[in-house]
Design a protein around this motif. Structure first.
Motif, PDB file in Angstrom:
ATOM      1  N   HIS A 185     -48.959 -23.088 -10.706  1.00  0.00           N
ATOM      2  CA  HIS A 185     -47.510 -23.269 -10.714  1.00  0.00           C
ATOM      3  C   HIS A 185     -47.055 -24.425 -11.596  1.00  0.00           C
ATOM      4  N   ALA A 186     -47.768 -25.547 -11.526  1.00  0.00           N
ATOM      5  CA  ALA A 186     -47.328 -26.741 -12.255  1.00  0.00           C
ATOM      6  C   ALA A 186     -47.315 -26.504 -13.765  1.00  0.00           C
ATOM      7  N   ILE A 187     -48.363 -25.863 -14.283  1.00  0.00           N
ATOM      8  CA  ILE A 187     -48.418 -25.666 -15.742  1.00  0.00           C
ATOM      9  C   ILE A 187     -47.384 -24.615 -16.184  1.00  0.00           C
ATOM     10  N   ILE A 188     -47.139 -23.625 -15.339  1.00  0.00           N
ATOM     11  CA  ILE A 188     -46.128 -22.619 -15.688  1.00  0.00           C
ATOM     12  C   ILE A 188     -44.743 -23.256 -15.700  1.00  0.00           C
ATOM     13  N   LEU A 189     -44.462 -24.079 -14.686  1.00  0.00           N
ATOM     14  CA  LEU A 189     -43.167 -24.762 -14.634  1.00  0.00           C
ATOM     15  C   LEU A 189     -42.982 -25.679 -15.831  1.00  0.00           C
ATOM     16  N   ARG A 190     -44.059 -26.365 -16.221  1.00  0.00           N
ATOM     17  CA  ARG A 190     -43.965 -27.270 -17.372  1.00  0.00           C
ATOM     18  C   ARG A 190     -43.625 -26.501 -18.634  1.00  0.00           C
ATOM     19  N   ALA A 191     -44.317 -25.387 -18.847  1.00  0.00           N
ATOM     20  CA  ALA A 191     -44.056 -24.568 -20.038  1.00  0.00           C
ATOM     21  C   ALA A 191     -42.651 -23.994 -19.995  1.00  0.00           C
ATOM     22  N   LEU A 192     -42.243 -23.531 -18.836  1.00  0.00           N
ATOM     23  CA  LEU A 192     -40.920 -22.908 -18.709  1.00  0.00           C
ATOM     24  C   LEU A 192     -39.806 -23.897 -19.025  1.00  0.00           C
ATOM     25  N   LYS A 193     -39.952 -25.129 -18.565  1.00  0.00           N
ATOM     26  CA  LYS A 193     -38.925 -26.143 -18.823  1.00  0.00           C
ATOM     27  C   LYS A 193     -38.794 -26.428 -20.318  1.00  0.00           C
ATOM     28  N   VAL A 194     -39.939 -26.497 -21.022  1.00  0.00           N
ATOM     29  CA  VAL A 194     -39.895 -26.759 -22.461  1.00  0.00           C
ATOM     30  C   VAL A 194     -39.211 -25.597 -23.179  1.00  0.00           C
ATOM     31  N   TRP A 195     -39.588 -24.365 -22.830  1.00  0.00           N
ATOM     32  CA  TRP A 195     -38.984 -23.202 -23.502  1.00  0.00           C
ATOM     33  C   TRP A 195     -37.497 -23.074 -23.183  1.00  0.00           C
ATOM     34  N   ARG A 196     -37.077 -23.522 -21.989  1.00  0.00           N
ATOM     35  CA  ARG A 196     -35.635 -23.562 -21.679  1.00  0.00           C
ATOM     36  C   ARG A 196     -34.910 -24.510 -22.639  1.00  0.00           C
ATOM     37  N   GLU A 197     -35.510 -25.692 -22.838  1.00  0.00           N
ATOM     38  CA  GLU A 197     -34.890 -26.687 -23.723  1.00  0.00           C
ATOM     39  C   GLU A 197     -34.834 -26.176 -25.159  1.00  0.00           C
ATOM     40  N   VAL A 198     -35.883 -25.471 -25.577  1.00  0.00           N
ATOM     41  CA  VAL A 198     -35.902 -24.899 -26.927  1.00  0.00           C
ATOM     42  C   VAL A 198     -34.795 -23.847 -27.057  1.00  0.00           C
ATOM     43  N   ALA A 199     -34.667 -22.995 -26.031  1.00  0.00           N
ATOM     44  CA  ALA A 199     -33.645 -21.940 -26.067  1.00  0.00           C
ATOM     45  C   ALA A 199     -32.241 -22.520 -26.082  1.00  0.00           C
ATOM     46  N   ASN A 200     -32.051 -23.664 -25.429  1.00  0.00           N
ATOM     47  CA  ASN A 200     -30.727 -24.297 -25.363  1.00  0.00           C
ATOM     48  C   ASN A 200     -30.450 -25.232 -26.540  1.00  0.00           C
ATOM     49  N   GLY A 201     -31.390 -25.298 -27.486  1.00  0.00           N
ATOM     50  CA  GLY A 201     -31.200 -26.127 -28.661  1.00  0.00           C
ATOM     51  C   GLY A 201     -31.371 -27.615 -28.418  1.00  0.00           C
ATOM     52  N   LYS A 202     -31.999 -27.982 -27.295  1.00  0.00           N
ATOM     53  CA  LYS A 202     -32.176 -29.396 -26.977  1.00  0.00           C
ATOM     54  C   LYS A 202     -33.515 -29.950 -27.451  1.00  0.00           C
ATOM     55  N   ARG A 203     -34.365 -29.036 -27.970  1.00  0.00           N
ATOM     56  CA  ARG A 203     -35.700 -29.498 -28.328  1.00  0.00           C
ATOM     57  C   ARG A 203     -36.311 -28.555 -29.360  1.00  0.00           C
ATOM     58  N   LEU A 204     -37.151 -29.114 -30.227  1.00  0.00           N
ATOM     59  CA  LEU A 204     -37.952 -28.323 -31.144  1.00  0.00           C
ATOM     60  C   LEU A 204     -39.402 -28.396 -30.679  1.00  0.00           C
ATOM     61  N   ALA A 205     -39.993 -27.258 -30.407  1.00  0.00           N
ATOM     62  CA  ALA A 205     -41.378 -27.240 -29.924  1.00  0.00           C
ATOM     63  C   ALA A 205     -41.975 -25.872 -30.200  1.00  0.00           C
ATOM     64  N   GLY A 206     -43.296 -25.852 -30.249  1.00  0.00           N
ATOM     65  CA  GLY A 206     -44.011 -24.599 -30.452  1.00  0.00           C
ATOM     66  C   GLY A 206     -45.141 -24.477 -29.464  1.00  0.00           C
ATOM     67  N   VAL A 207     -45.976 -23.481 -29.663  1.00  0.00           N
ATOM     68  CA  VAL A 207     -47.072 -23.219 -28.725  1.00  0.00           C
ATOM     69  C   VAL A 207     -48.042 -24.397 -28.669  1.00  0.00           C
ATOM     70  N   GLN A 208     -48.262 -25.048 -29.809  1.00  0.00           N
ATOM     71  CA  GLN A 208     -49.192 -26.180 -29.834  1.00  0.00           C
ATOM     72  C   GLN A 208     -48.739 -27.275 -28.879  1.00  0.00           C
ATOM     73  N   GLU A 209     -47.459 -27.661 -28.947  1.00  0.00           N
ATOM     74  CA  GLU A 209     -46.952 -28.722 -28.063  1.00  0.00           C
ATOM     75  C   GLU A 209     -46.913 -28.258 -26.614  1.00  0.00           C
ATOM     76  N   VAL A 210     -46.474 -27.027 -26.380  1.00  0.00           N
ATOM     77  CA  VAL A 210     -46.374 -26.527 -25.011  1.00  0.00           C
ATOM     78  C   VAL A 210     -47.744 -26.460 -24.346  1.00  0.00           C
ATOM     79  N   SER A 211     -48.732 -25.941 -25.047  1.00  0.00           N
ATOM     80  CA  SER A 211     -50.070 -25.837 -24.466  1.00  0.00           C
ATOM     81  C   SER A 211     -50.664 -27.224 -24.199  1.00  0.00           C
ATOM     82  N   TRP A 212     -50.331 -28.205 -25.055  1.00  0.00           N
ATOM     83  CA  TRP A 212     -50.807 -29.562 -24.825  1.00  0.00           C
ATOM     84  C   TRP A 212     -50.174 -30.144 -23.566  1.00  0.00           C
TER      85      TRP A 212
END
Length: 373
Positions: free
Chosen positions: A305-332
């Motif tokens: 759950h923790a890693i899924i929530l972490r990834a989901l939060k980052v992708w939410r921020e990317v979708a809302n234009g609040k952050r630039l990130a890719g798979v490399q940063e998310v997986s890290w």
């Protein structure tokens, strides 16, 4: 020529003369406004010519009648059952042949006949289904190349199941933009099975390693496949993966790590049996506690759950234009939730492999960009 004289004349005429006369009579029948008695006589003469010893005569009749809506149906039916050279003209063109007629001839199993039918200007869904179900590989390739063929999703699936191991069919299926996503995945699996059983691969790697390598390659290719899949096909693809036993926790984690949030949502809908509206709402803005309850109902272990929530939060921020990130940063960031590079266990190993694969892909892309500059 009076038909009665014609019938007497054909017994002594040469083959070339009979063929020319038969063609003229057939064209007069379909193109001219003959009196009723003359039409009946012409039809009788054409029926008699079906017994001519030379196929050239029957071929001439087939050529003249093959595209007509007004040809005598019994003559068209007989010509469609003639030797391949004659039958091909009628099978390829005649508008008088019903779907039932065509399906019966597909069931006859002759490759040439199946290919001709598959290449008709219009192939109905039922005829396409017959070719997909019992047609030879060559007929399936011809059908797939025919833009006038109406092919159902289940027919694509049957061709993939029956002939997906053959390169010519597999390539034709993949090249068809109508191919459903679940069929594309099935073909990926077929390729993996072929590679896994290759004598060269077995000699180089051994059976156990070949199994592991091909399985990992299929999983990665499946994630890539999602990128080219329309959102409306996600449900079908999820169900296909679930029935095959491929919709595993590790696969679901890979999808969220790669930012396939829409597909992740479709997977949660299927696994949790909750409504699509509720799942989409939770993924878009749900609190952690509600999301964890959703993950549990979908059968995802609490450790994930923790890693899924972490990834989901980052992708939410990317979708809302609040952050630039890719798979490399998310997986890290997912790996950091587990303790970083020193973390151990199957889950940590999975996230590490995702991160390392992404590092390699990004480095390769960077190198190619430098080389191309």
């Amino acid at each position: 020529m009076v038909v009665s004289h014609f019938l007497k004349w054909i017994h002594t005429a040469k083959v070339s003369e009979r063929a020319a006369a038969a063609s003229a009579l057939a064209r007069a029948y379909v193109d001219s406004d003959l009196p009723f008695e003359d039409r009946c006589a012409a039809e009788a003469a054409l029926t008699l010519l079906l017994d001519d010893a030379s196929s050239k005569v029957r071929l001439a009749i087939a050529d003249a009648l093959s595209m007509s809506h007004h040809a005598p149906p019994q003559i068209v039916s007989a010509l469609a059952s003639d030797q391949p050279e004659v039958a091909a003209l009628v099978l390829a063109r005649s508008p008088l042949l019903t779907d039932g007629d065509l399906i019966d001839r597909v069931a006859g199993g002759q490759k040439a006949t199946q290919r001709v039918i598959a290449d008709r200007p219009r192939v109905s869904m039922s005829v396409a289904a017959a070719i997909a179900e019992i047609g030879e590989p060559e007929a399936c390739v011809t059908l797939l190349a025919n833009s006038g063929a109406d092919i159902a999703s289940i027919s694509f699936r049957r061709m993939a199941e029956r002939h997906g191991h053959l390169p010519m069919v597999r390539e034709a299926l993949i090249a068809d933009v109508r191919l459903p996503a679940d069929c594309r995945h099935l073909l990926l699996v077929k390729v993996g099975e072929t590679l896994k059983g290759s004598p060269l691969v077995l000699a180089l790697m051994g059976a156990a390693r070949a199994e592991r390598v091909t399985r990992d390659a299929c999983i990665k290719a499946s994630v890539t496949l999602i990128e080219g899949t329309h959102a409306e096909e996600h449900t079908a693809l999820v169900e296909h993966l679930r029935l095959r036993g491929d919709l595993t926790a590790s696969f679901v984690i890979r999808t969220i790590a790669h930012g396939k949030v829409d597909f992740f949502g479709s997977a949660l809908v299927a696994l949790s049996q909750q409504s699509e509206q509720r799942v989409r709402a939770l993924l878009a803005g749900g609190h952690d506690i509600a999301l964890q309850a959703l993950f549990l109902s979908a059968g995802l272990a609490a450790a994930t759950h923790a890693i899924i929530l972490r990834a989901l939060k980052v992708w939410r921020e990317v979708a809302n234009g609040k952050r630039l990130a890719g798979v490399q940063e998310v997986s890290w960031l997912m790996l950091k939730e587990l303790g970083g590079q020193s973390a151990e266990g199957d889950l940590a190993g999975l996230v590490k492999s995702i991160h390392l694969d992404t590092l390699r892909e990004n480095a390769r892309g960077h190198a190619l960009a430098i080389a191309a500059a």
